[in-house]
Design a protein around this motif. Structure first.
Motif, PDB file in Angstrom:
ATOM      1  N   PRO A  84       0.832  -1.210   0.000  1.00 39.19           N
ATOM      2  CA  PRO A  84       0.000   0.000   0.000  1.00 39.19           C
ATOM      3  C   PRO A  84       0.860   1.251   0.000  1.00 39.19           C
ATOM      4  O   PRO A  84       2.008   1.242   0.434  1.00 39.19           O
ATOM      5  CB  PRO A  84      -0.813  -0.131   1.291  1.00 39.19           C
ATOM      6  N   ALA A  85       0.308   2.323  -0.490  1.00 36.81           N
ATOM      7  CA  ALA A  85       1.016   3.598  -0.544  1.00 36.81           C
ATOM      8  C   ALA A  85       1.129   4.182   0.852  1.00 36.81           C
ATOM      9  O   ALA A  85       0.248   4.015   1.697  1.00 36.81           O
ATOM     10  CB  ALA A  85       0.285   4.568  -1.465  1.00 36.81           C
ATOM     11  N   LEU A  86       2.243   4.849   1.113  1.00 36.79           N
ATOM     12  CA  LEU A  86       2.466   5.472   2.412  1.00 36.79           C
ATOM     13  C   LEU A  86       1.574   6.702   2.562  1.00 36.79           C
ATOM     14  O   LEU A  86       1.234   7.359   1.564  1.00 36.79           O
ATOM     15  CB  LEU A  86       3.932   5.877   2.557  1.00 36.79           C
ATOM     16  N   PRO A  87       1.177   7.055   3.786  1.00 32.98           N
ATOM     17  CA  PRO A  87       0.346   8.244   3.984  1.00 32.98           C
ATOM     18  C   PRO A  87       1.086   9.504   3.604  1.00 32.98           C
ATOM     19  O   PRO A  87       2.311   9.581   3.674  1.00 32.98           O
ATOM     20  CB  PRO A  87       0.020   8.211   5.480  1.00 32.98           C
ATOM     21  N   ALA A  88       0.347  10.514   3.192  1.00 33.65           N
ATOM     22  CA  ALA A  88       0.930  11.771   2.743  1.00 33.65           C
ATOM     23  C   ALA A  88       1.467  12.557   3.922  1.00 33.65           C
ATOM     24  O   ALA A  88       1.007  12.422   5.055  1.00 33.65           O
ATOM     25  CB  ALA A  88      -0.110  12.587   1.976  1.00 33.65           C
ATOM     26  N   GLY A  91       2.590  18.494   4.426  1.00 33.11           N
ATOM     27  CA  GLY A  91       2.595  19.456   3.333  1.00 33.11           C
ATOM     28  C   GLY A  91       1.803  19.020   2.137  1.00 33.11           C
ATOM     29  O   GLY A  91       1.601  19.798   1.202  1.00 33.11           O
ATOM     30  N   GLY A  92       1.347  17.763   2.087  1.00 34.68           N
ATOM     31  CA  GLY A  92       0.541  17.290   0.974  1.00 34.68           C
ATOM     32  C   GLY A  92       1.260  16.362   0.043  1.00 34.68           C
ATOM     33  O   GLY A  92       0.625  15.693  -0.775  1.00 34.68           O
ATOM     34  N   SER A  93       2.577  16.266   0.101  1.00 30.58           N
ATOM     35  CA  SER A  93       3.311  15.368  -0.785  1.00 30.58           C
ATOM     36  C   SER A  93       3.297  13.973  -0.211  1.00 30.58           C
ATOM     37  O   SER A  93       3.343  13.779   0.998  1.00 30.58           O
ATOM     38  CB  SER A  93       4.762  15.863  -0.930  1.00 30.58           C
ATOM     39  N   SER A  94       3.208  13.004  -1.077  1.00 29.63           N
ATOM     40  CA  SER A  94       3.178  11.609  -0.662  1.00 29.63           C
ATOM     41  C   SER A  94       4.433  10.917  -1.101  1.00 29.63           C
ATOM     42  O   SER A  94       5.068  11.316  -2.086  1.00 29.63           O
ATOM     43  CB  SER A  94       1.949  10.901  -1.261  1.00 29.63           C
ATOM     44  N   VAL A  95       4.798   9.848  -0.398  1.00 33.60           N
ATOM     45  CA  VAL A  95       5.981   9.069  -0.705  1.00 33.60           C
ATOM     46  C   VAL A  95       5.559   7.876  -1.528  1.00 33.60           C
ATOM     47  O   VAL A  95       4.744   7.067  -1.091  1.00 33.60           O
ATOM     48  CB  VAL A  95       6.699   8.610   0.584  1.00 33.60           C
ATOM     49  N   SER A  96       6.056   7.756  -2.720  1.00 34.64           N
ATOM     50  CA  SER A  96       5.706   6.649  -3.619  1.00 34.64           C
ATOM     51  C   SER A  96       6.786   5.604  -3.577  1.00 34.64           C
ATOM     52  O   SER A  96       7.949   5.882  -3.246  1.00 34.64           O
ATOM     53  CB  SER A  96       5.519   7.159  -5.049  1.00 34.64           C
ATOM     54  N   SER A  97       6.406   4.392  -3.945  1.00 32.00           N
ATOM     55  CA  SER A  97       7.368   3.297  -3.955  1.00 32.00           C
ATOM     56  C   SER A  97       8.290   3.435  -5.138  1.00 32.00           C
ATOM     57  O   SER A  97       7.937   4.001  -6.173  1.00 32.00           O
ATOM     58  CB  SER A  97       6.622   1.953  -4.032  1.00 32.00           C
ATOM     59  N   SER A 100      11.866  -0.116  -8.572  1.00 31.69           N
ATOM     60  CA  SER A 100      12.403  -1.466  -8.445  1.00 31.69           C
ATOM     61  C   SER A 100      11.516  -2.373  -7.610  1.00 31.69           C
ATOM     62  O   SER A 100      11.809  -3.554  -7.482  1.00 31.69           O
ATOM     63  CB  SER A 100      13.803  -1.417  -7.830  1.00 31.69           C
ATOM     64  N   GLY A 101      10.427  -1.863  -7.054  1.00 27.63           N
ATOM     65  CA  GLY A 101       9.531  -2.698  -6.278  1.00 27.63           C
ATOM     66  C   GLY A 101       9.693  -2.550  -4.791  1.00 27.63           C
ATOM     67  O   GLY A 101       8.846  -3.006  -4.035  1.00 27.63           O
ATOM     68  N   GLY A 102      10.785  -1.921  -4.291  1.00 25.79           N
ATOM     69  CA  GLY A 102      10.978  -1.748  -2.862  1.00 25.79           C
ATOM     70  C   GLY A 102      10.317  -0.469  -2.372  1.00 25.79           C
ATOM     71  O   GLY A 102       9.837   0.361  -3.149  1.00 25.79           O
ATOM     72  N   LEU A 103      10.310  -0.292  -1.065  1.00 27.91           N
ATOM     73  CA  LEU A 103       9.708   0.885  -0.462  1.00 27.91           C
ATOM     74  C   LEU A 103      10.771   1.919  -0.172  1.00 27.91           C
ATOM     75  O   LEU A 103      11.896   1.590   0.189  1.00 27.91           O
ATOM     76  CB  LEU A 103       8.973   0.506   0.829  1.00 27.91           C
ATOM     77  N   ALA A 104      10.416   3.183  -0.355  1.00 28.70           N
ATOM     78  CA  ALA A 104      11.336   4.258  -0.025  1.00 28.70           C
ATOM     79  C   ALA A 104      11.407   4.435   1.484  1.00 28.70           C
ATOM     80  O   ALA A 104      10.531   3.982   2.220  1.00 28.70           O
ATOM     81  CB  ALA A 104      10.881   5.558  -0.694  1.00 28.70           C
ATOM     82  N   LEU A 105      12.464   5.087   1.943  1.00 31.70           N
ATOM     83  CA  LEU A 105      12.634   5.307   3.375  1.00 31.70           C
ATOM     84  C   LEU A 105      11.548   6.247   3.885  1.00 31.70           C
ATOM     85  O   LEU A 105      11.220   7.235   3.219  1.00 31.70           O
ATOM     86  CB  LEU A 105      14.012   5.902   3.655  1.00 31.70           C
ATOM     87  N   PRO A 106      10.976   5.949   5.041  1.00 38.47           N
ATOM     88  CA  PRO A 106       9.933   6.832   5.577  1.00 38.47           C
ATOM     89  C   PRO A 106      10.530   8.150   6.025  1.00 38.47           C
ATOM     90  O   PRO A 106      11.723   8.242   6.319  1.00 38.47           O
ATOM     91  CB  PRO A 106       9.378   6.031   6.764  1.00 38.47           C
ATOM     92  N   PRO A 107       9.726   9.195   6.078  1.00 35.25           N
ATOM     93  CA  PRO A 107      10.250  10.494   6.530  1.00 35.25           C
ATOM     94  C   PRO A 107      10.645  10.439   7.997  1.00 35.25           C
ATOM     95  O   PRO A 107      10.007   9.772   8.806  1.00 35.25           O
ATOM     96  CB  PRO A 107       9.063  11.449   6.294  1.00 35.25           C
ATOM     97  N   THR A 108      11.722  11.106   8.333  1.00 34.53           N
ATOM     98  CA  THR A 108      12.198  11.110   9.706  1.00 34.53           C
ATOM     99  C   THR A 108      11.348  12.018  10.586  1.00 34.53           C
ATOM    100  O   THR A 108      10.829  13.038  10.130  1.00 34.53           O
ATOM    101  CB  THR A 108      13.661  11.565   9.766  1.00 34.53           C
TER     102      THR A 108
END
Length: 232
Positions: A84-88, A91-97, A100-108
């Motif tokens: 599933p997509a990570l919550p936005a 500021g309104g920007s969302s983190v997309s995968s 390559s199929g892996g997940l990006a690092l979550p915001p600190t």
């Protein structure tokens, strides 16, 4: 009478012989038997290898090989549901995968702790002149040069007498009840001469503990000790 006996005797003798024949034990006989030769087991009947699963040539095996090859290439199983997509963010920007199929690092969410020690003064390290580094000071101590300013015996120094030694040419200071001639160490002080002159002519134990209490003062200034601080 004789005829009667003659007719009876033969029958009695035959009966006795028959009885004796029946009571005679049988003669034991030796029976020879051939050893039983066991035939070697049939290798086809004792095959303990499990059957292939899925069966060779089956639909499951062909589809499994295809999905395994695709999964290795893409890094995940194509039959699995995508993450599933990570919550936005706020500021309104969302983190997309990533592609390559892996997940990006979550915001600190870690914030820099606030500076609660606002009254403390930041220490500054002064660039020393060539030939006045820590190794140069160590060589000067081991050279045998007089670093006590002519004092040959340890003195009993009062605070009023200590105040008289407060110049760059004659600077004494007390640390932990011991009085040192800090004049030769002034150009070697990493914080600069100005900072070290703040304790010239007085007890600098408190300022030393607040600034750099981890420094081994007794080892660094052992050759500069001139006496002990005593009350008036």
């Amino acid at each position: 009478m004789s005829s009667y006996l003659s007719s009876w005797l033969p029958s009695w003798s035959g009966t006795s012989q028959t009885t004796n024949a029946k009571q005679t034990p049988p003669t034991p006989s030796i029976v020879t038997t051939e050893p039983v030769v066991q035939e070697p087991p049939n290798e086809e009947e004792e095959d303990d290898q499990p059957p292939a699963f899925p069966a060779l040539g089956s639909i499951q095996r062909s589809s499994g090989n295809k999905s395994a090859t695709t999964g290795r290439a893409n890094g995940f199983d194509s039959k699995m549901m995508p993450p599933p997509a990570l919550p936005a963010k706020a500021g309104g920007s969302s983190v997309s995968s990533s592609s390559s199929g892996g997940l990006a690092l979550p915001p600190t969410t870690t914030k820099k702790p606030p500076n609660v020690n606002t009254k403390a003064k930041a220490r500054k390290q002064v660039a020393l002149a060539p030939g006045y580094g820590p190794l140069d000071w160590a060589r000067l101590k081991s050279s045998g040069q007089d670093l006590r300013g002519g004092v040959t015996t340890l003195l009993r120094i009062t605070p009023s007498e200590l105040k008289l030694h407060n110049t760059r040419e004659d600077a004494w200071s007390a640390f932990g009840g011991k009085v040192y001639n800090i004049t030769p160490y002034l150009p070697y002080h990493p914080g600069g001469e100005k900072e070290l002159m703040r304790v010239a002519g007085r007890d600098g134990t408190k300022l030393f503990a607040l600034t750099h209490s981890w420094v081994n003062l007794d080892y660094m200034l052992d050759g500069c000790m001139v006496g002990f601080l005593v009350p008036e």
